[in-house]
Design a protein around this motif. Structure first.
Motif, short mmCIF file in Angstrom:
data_model
loop_
_atom_site.label_atom_id
_atom_site.label_comp_id
_atom_site.label_asym_id
_atom_site.label_seq_id
_atom_site.Cartn_x
_atom_site.Cartn_y
_atom_site.Cartn_z
N MET A 1 70.02 36.78 69.48
CA MET A 1 69.15 37.67 68.72
C MET A 1 67.76 37.74 69.35
O MET A 1 67.17 38.79 69.40
CB MET A 1 69.07 37.19 67.27
N ALA A 2 67.26 36.64 69.85
CA ALA A 2 65.93 36.62 70.45
C ALA A 2 65.89 37.46 71.71
O ALA A 2 64.88 38.10 72.00
CB ALA A 2 65.50 35.19 70.75
N ILE A 3 66.97 37.49 72.46
CA ILE A 3 67.03 38.29 73.68
C ILE A 3 66.93 39.78 73.34
O ILE A 3 66.26 40.54 74.02
CB ILE A 3 68.30 37.98 74.49
N ARG A 4 67.57 40.19 72.25
CA ARG A 4 67.51 41.58 71.81
C ARG A 4 66.07 41.97 71.45
O ARG A 4 65.61 43.05 71.80
CB ARG A 4 68.43 41.79 70.61
N GLN A 5 65.35 41.08 70.79
CA GLN A 5 63.95 41.36 70.43
C GLN A 5 63.08 41.44 71.68
O GLN A 5 62.19 42.28 71.76
CB GLN A 5 63.42 40.29 69.48
N ILE A 6 63.31 40.59 72.63
CA ILE A 6 62.55 40.61 73.88
C ILE A 6 62.80 41.91 74.62
O ILE A 6 61.86 42.56 75.11
CB ILE A 6 62.89 39.39 74.77
N LEU A 7 64.05 42.33 74.71
CA LEU A 7 64.38 43.59 75.38
C LEU A 7 63.76 44.78 74.65
O LEU A 7 63.25 45.71 75.29
CB LEU A 7 65.89 43.76 75.49
N GLN A 8 63.78 44.76 73.34
CA GLN A 8 63.16 45.84 72.55
C GLN A 8 61.66 45.88 72.82
O GLN A 8 61.08 46.94 72.99
CB GLN A 8 63.43 45.65 71.05
N HIS A 9 61.03 44.72 72.87
CA HIS A 9 59.59 44.63 73.15
C HIS A 9 59.28 45.18 74.54
O HIS A 9 58.28 45.88 74.73
CB HIS A 9 59.13 43.17 73.03
N LEU A 10 60.13 44.88 75.51
CA LEU A 10 59.91 45.37 76.87
C LEU A 10 60.11 46.88 76.99
O LEU A 10 59.49 47.52 77.83
CB LEU A 10 60.84 44.64 77.85
N ARG A 11 60.96 47.46 76.13
CA ARG A 11 61.20 48.91 76.17
C ARG A 11 60.16 49.71 75.39
O ARG A 11 60.07 50.91 75.56
CB ARG A 11 62.58 49.22 75.58
N THR A 12 59.39 49.06 74.56
CA THR A 12 58.41 49.75 73.73
C THR A 12 57.20 50.15 74.58
O THR A 12 56.68 49.33 75.33
CB THR A 12 57.94 48.83 72.58
N PRO A 13 56.73 51.40 74.46
CA PRO A 13 55.56 51.84 75.23
C PRO A 13 54.32 50.99 74.88
O PRO A 13 54.13 50.60 73.73
CB PRO A 13 55.35 53.29 74.79
N ILE A 14 53.49 50.73 75.87
CA ILE A 14 52.30 49.89 75.68
C ILE A 14 51.35 50.48 74.65
O ILE A 14 50.72 49.74 73.90
CB ILE A 14 51.59 49.64 77.03
N GLU A 15 51.27 51.82 74.56
CA GLU A 15 50.38 52.45 73.57
C GLU A 15 50.83 52.11 72.15
O GLU A 15 50.01 51.87 71.28
CB GLU A 15 50.35 53.97 73.76
N GLN A 16 52.14 52.10 71.94
CA GLN A 16 52.66 51.77 70.62
C GLN A 16 52.39 50.30 70.29
O GLN A 16 52.03 49.96 69.17
CB GLN A 16 54.16 52.06 70.53
N LEU A 17 52.56 49.41 71.26
CA LEU A 17 52.26 47.99 71.04
C LEU A 17 50.79 47.79 70.72
O LEU A 17 50.44 47.00 69.84
CB LEU A 17 52.66 47.17 72.26
N ASP A 18 49.91 48.52 71.41
CA ASP A 18 48.47 48.42 71.14
C ASP A 18 48.15 48.90 69.73
O ASP A 18 47.36 48.28 69.02
CB ASP A 18 47.67 49.24 72.16
N ARG A 19 48.74 50.04 69.32
CA ARG A 19 48.50 50.56 67.96
C ARG A 19 48.96 49.56 66.91
O ARG A 19 48.27 49.33 65.92
CB ARG A 19 49.23 51.88 67.77
N GLU A 20 50.14 48.97 67.11
CA GLU A 20 50.67 48.00 66.14
C GLU A 20 49.78 46.76 66.07
O GLU A 20 49.52 46.24 64.99
CB GLU A 20 52.10 47.62 66.50
N SER A 21 49.32 46.29 67.21
CA SER A 21 48.43 45.13 67.24
C SER A 21 47.12 45.43 66.54
O SER A 21 46.62 44.63 65.74
CB SER A 21 48.17 44.72 68.69
N LEU A 22 46.54 46.58 66.81
CA LEU A 22 45.28 46.97 66.18
C LEU A 22 45.46 47.18 64.69
O LEU A 22 44.62 46.77 63.89
CB LEU A 22 44.76 48.25 66.85
N ARG A 23 46.57 47.78 64.28
CA ARG A 23 46.86 48.00 62.86
C ARG A 23 46.97 46.67 62.11
O ARG A 23 46.45 46.51 61.02
CB ARG A 23 48.15 48.80 62.72
N SER A 24 47.63 45.68 62.72
CA SER A 24 47.76 44.38 62.04
C SER A 24 46.42 43.68 61.97
O SER A 24 46.11 43.02 60.97
CB SER A 24 48.80 43.51 62.75
#
Length: 119
Positions: A1-24
């Motif tokens: 399960m952890a590998i699936r989350q890591i792969l999903q994180h790697l496929r997510t665009p950096i802009e979306q990760l930045d927005r989620e981090s800033l939102r939290s």
């Protein structure tokens, strides 16, 4: 399960990760989300400065600072100012004032501001 989350994180665009981090981060500040701002009401928003520019207004320079919190954008306009020390892109800030609507972006004229720290 952890590998699936890591792969999903790697496929997510950096802009979306930045927005989620800033939102939290902004949700922990107890400020109003920019998406929830009501025009002509006092508001406190927190976010990260995305741009700073000098814009002429009524013949005098004004400093326009665009802030995002991951839910939207707001603009703070400091009338008669060319620069304010410390207002640079990437800096986290809290703005307090009355929000007006300027097109699709909320605008605060001469808001009270405070620089914030945190990751």
């Amino acid at each position: 399960m952890a590998i699936r989350q890591i792969l999903q994180h790697l496929r997510t665009p950096i802009e979306q990760l930045d927005r989620e981090s800033l939102r939290s981060w902004t949700s922990a500040t107890h400020a109003t989300a920019i998406a929830d701002v009501v025009p002509r009401k006092p508001v406190q928003i927190c976010g990260e400065i995305s741009s700073v520019r000098i814009v002429p207004r009524a013949g005098s320079p004004s400093l326009q600072v665009t802030v995002t919190d991951g839910t939207g954008f707001a603009s703070a306009v400091f009338l008669g100012r060319r620069r304010i020390r410390g207002l640079t892109p990437g800096r986290r800030i809290s703005l307090e004032g009355v929000a007006g609507r300027e097109g699709r972006v909320f605008e605060l004229l001469n808001p009270r501001y405070e620089f914030l720290t945190g990751t």
